[in-house]
Design an enzyme around this catalytic site. Structure first.
Site, PDB file in Angstrom:
ATOM      1  N   GLU A 244      50.705  -7.153-118.795  1.00 43.92           N
ATOM      2  CA  GLU A 244      49.585  -7.104-118.187  1.00 43.92           C
ATOM      3  C   GLU A 244      48.815  -5.449-117.991  1.00 43.92           C
ATOM      4  O   GLU A 244      49.881  -4.865-117.428  1.00 43.92           O
ATOM      5  CB  GLU A 244      49.537  -7.732-116.651  1.00 43.92           C
ATOM      6  CG  GLU A 244      48.310  -7.550-115.620  1.00 43.92           C
ATOM      7  CD  GLU A 244      48.530  -7.940-114.190  1.00 43.92           C
ATOM      8  OE1 GLU A 244      47.877  -7.224-113.363  1.00 43.92           O
ATOM      9  OE2 GLU A 244      49.351  -8.862-114.136  1.00 43.92           O
ATOM     10  N   CYS A 281      45.194  -4.660-109.211  1.00 46.55           N
ATOM     11  CA  CYS A 281      44.984  -4.949-110.563  1.00 46.55           C
ATOM     12  C   CYS A 281      43.817  -5.762-110.624  1.00 46.55           C
ATOM     13  O   CYS A 281      43.032  -6.083-111.697  1.00 46.55           O
ATOM     14  CB  CYS A 281      46.160  -5.741-111.504  1.00 46.55           C
ATOM     15  SG  CYS A 281      46.969  -7.187-110.380  1.00 46.55           S
TER      16      CYS A 281
END
Length: 509
Positions: A244, A281
């Site tokens: 990620e 995020c």
């Protein structure tokens, strides 16, 4: 010469304590080999269930010490970290339940059929663990995406031992957590080396290159993640790398939505983009809002809410400097204004802010494409659009994202077709999770969750949150015309383990 690993207070930038030493290549090799040797013991599903449940109990028992350590190293605050620890233990228990259910093994049996032309052989398929998994901890989630987090929990659930490369922003917390997991392993009758931690940048590089490492999970920056991704692909035997890396998390506010509830959207945006001092995020980093009176009210509400937000520290000095430099570079672009300027606060703190720009500038490309890159910290960009064609032009320039959000008016949402459906379709092509009339910060741990997206949001199509995260660490194997006595128990006709499966095209529970 041993290189010390220090715990640092982000509120002051000063060293707190010496925690460990950076792992050498020999240390990494020893950790991986010990983990590899533990694979056989971890193959027992009953033991894995016991491990995951004991891990949740051990972390809960150490809650006070773990939260205090994490707060001292991240400045995220006890309330946030207590919630994160609860999420972390919930993940462990949820994966224990998944192992008990057994559905993740995806058992399929097709008996031989001689009536077909040509005849079909007996085929039986299920999934097996890949092997040792390297996990790279995230800076912004010292628990839920770190040593005891989702990558570790899902890998253990799959039957894969784990070697974690600890994040340098919370080494003391990492040591507390790995000690809890290793105690849990001992309680479950498993080797403690089913989970190990190593420290140091070079150790992380050695880890992804080790021949006995079978897969890797990463949460962090595009630069760091891409370097490890490339190293994983360049090995003599490439391995899956589930990374990620970064996400802008665009938000589109329609004219009807702005006209209906501009103030509520503006204040909601402020709360979402400043959560965790903007270090999620899933922070909304780009908002497409209409020009005109309703859009003005939205911007005013955002400015008012951010004006009342208290400054806060970022996770480390390097991130603070990068944030301030990133904001300056964006603010210097032509036609960019800062109604509330993100700023340097006292000591290590930063103040939240936002930038505005005509959407046409983004659609035209050039230097303004900098505004389409993630800036980690409490800042967002509000692009004011004239019409839906400008919205589409901007969206067409975006890379992959973890999330994309659409704010609709009541009638738009009820119609279910037309412009709202078209916008939803465009956002679906950009992200792994699409929200309507909500905010993306906060990722529920649930079987239907998907936390991933097109590159650079992630390097694969899988999720790192939710039950299906376990699939990253498994591979399918099919047995053909294999005598019953030689088949794994999972594939035998009498189903001694009581697993859900599909037999000759029919589901059996």
């Amino acid at each position: 010469m041993a290189v010390p690993v220090w715990s640092v207070d982000p509120r002051t930038g000063k060293q707190r304590e010496r925690v460990a030493v950076e792992a050498t290549a020999a240390d990494v090799d020893a950790a991986v080999r010990a983990a590899h040797a533990a694979r056989g013991a971890l193959a027992d599903r009953t033991a894995r269930i016991a491990l995951l449940r004991a891990a949740a109990e051990e972390l809960e028992a150490a809650r006070e010490e773990v939260v205090a350590s994490a707060d001292a190293e991240t400045a995220l605050g006890p309330a946030r970290l207590n919630g994160e620890l609860g999420r972390t233990t919930y993940q462990l228990l949820a994966f224990a339940d998944e192992v008990a259910d057994g559905g993740f093994l995806d058992v399929v049996i097709d008996h031989a059929d001689t009536s077909l032309t040509p005849p079909r052989p007996d085929l039986r398929r299920y999934k097996v663990p890949l092997g040792v998994v390297a996990v790279y901890s995230a800076s912004n989630f010292p628990l839920a995406f770190s040593v005891p987090g989702g990558d570790t929990a899902s890998a253990l659930a799959a039957g894969c031992p784990v070697v974690v490369k600890a994040h340098p922003d919370h080494p003391a917390t990492s040591e507390l957590c790995v000690a809890a997991l290793r105690r849990a392993a001992a309680r479950a009758g498993l080797p403690e080396d089913v989970v190990t931690v190593v420290h140091g940048f070079d150790a992380g590089v050695e880890l992804v290159k080790h021949p006995l490492v079978a897969a890797a999970g990463f949460t962090g920056s595009i630069r760091g993640g891409r370097a490890l991704f490339d190293a994983a692909a360049a090995r003599p035997v490439p391995i899956p790398f589930h990374g990620e890396l970064g996400s802008l998390n665009p938000v589109v506010v329609t004219e009807e939505a702005a006209a209906e509830r501009a103030e509520r959207i503006g204040s909601g945006l402020a709360g979402s983009m400043t959560m965790g001092t903007g270090q999620f995020c899933t922070k909304p980093g780009l908002v497409l809002a209409p020009e005109g009176e309703a859009g003005d009210r939205l911007v005013e509400a955002l400015a008012g809410a951010l004006g009342e937000a208290a400054p806060g520290p970022l996770l480390d000095t390097r991130m603070r400097e990068a944030f301030l430099a990133g904001v300056r570079a964006r603010a210097e672009l032509e036609d960019v204004t800062a109604p509330v300027a993100a700023s340097a606060g006292e000591e290590q703190a930063v103040g939240a802010g936002f930038l505005t720009v005509p959407a046409g500038r983004l659609a035209a490309g050039g230097p303004h494409e900098l505004l389409l890159e993630e800036c980690f910290g409490p800042v967002t960009v509000v692009a004011r659009y004239r019409d839906t064609d400008e919205v589409g032009s901007v969206l067409s320039k975006l890379p992959g994202n973890l999330t994309a959000t659409l704010h609709l008016g009541t009638e738009e949402a009820d119609r279910g077709d037309g412009e709202a459906a078209r916008l939803l379709g465009e956002l679906t092509g950009l992200a792994g999770r699409v929200l309507v009339n909500g905010w993306p910060t906060g990722v529920a741990v649930a079987p239907a969750q998907h936390h991933g997206g097109p590159y650079p949001a992630t390097t694969s199509t899988s999720t790192s949150v939710g039950a299906t995260a376990v699939e990253r660490w498994l591979r399918p194997v099919a047995y053909q015309d294999t005598p019953e006595a030689l088949l794994p128990e999972e594939l035998r006709d009498d189903n001694p383990l009581g697993l859900p499966r599909r037999v000759d095209g029919r589901r059996e529970i």
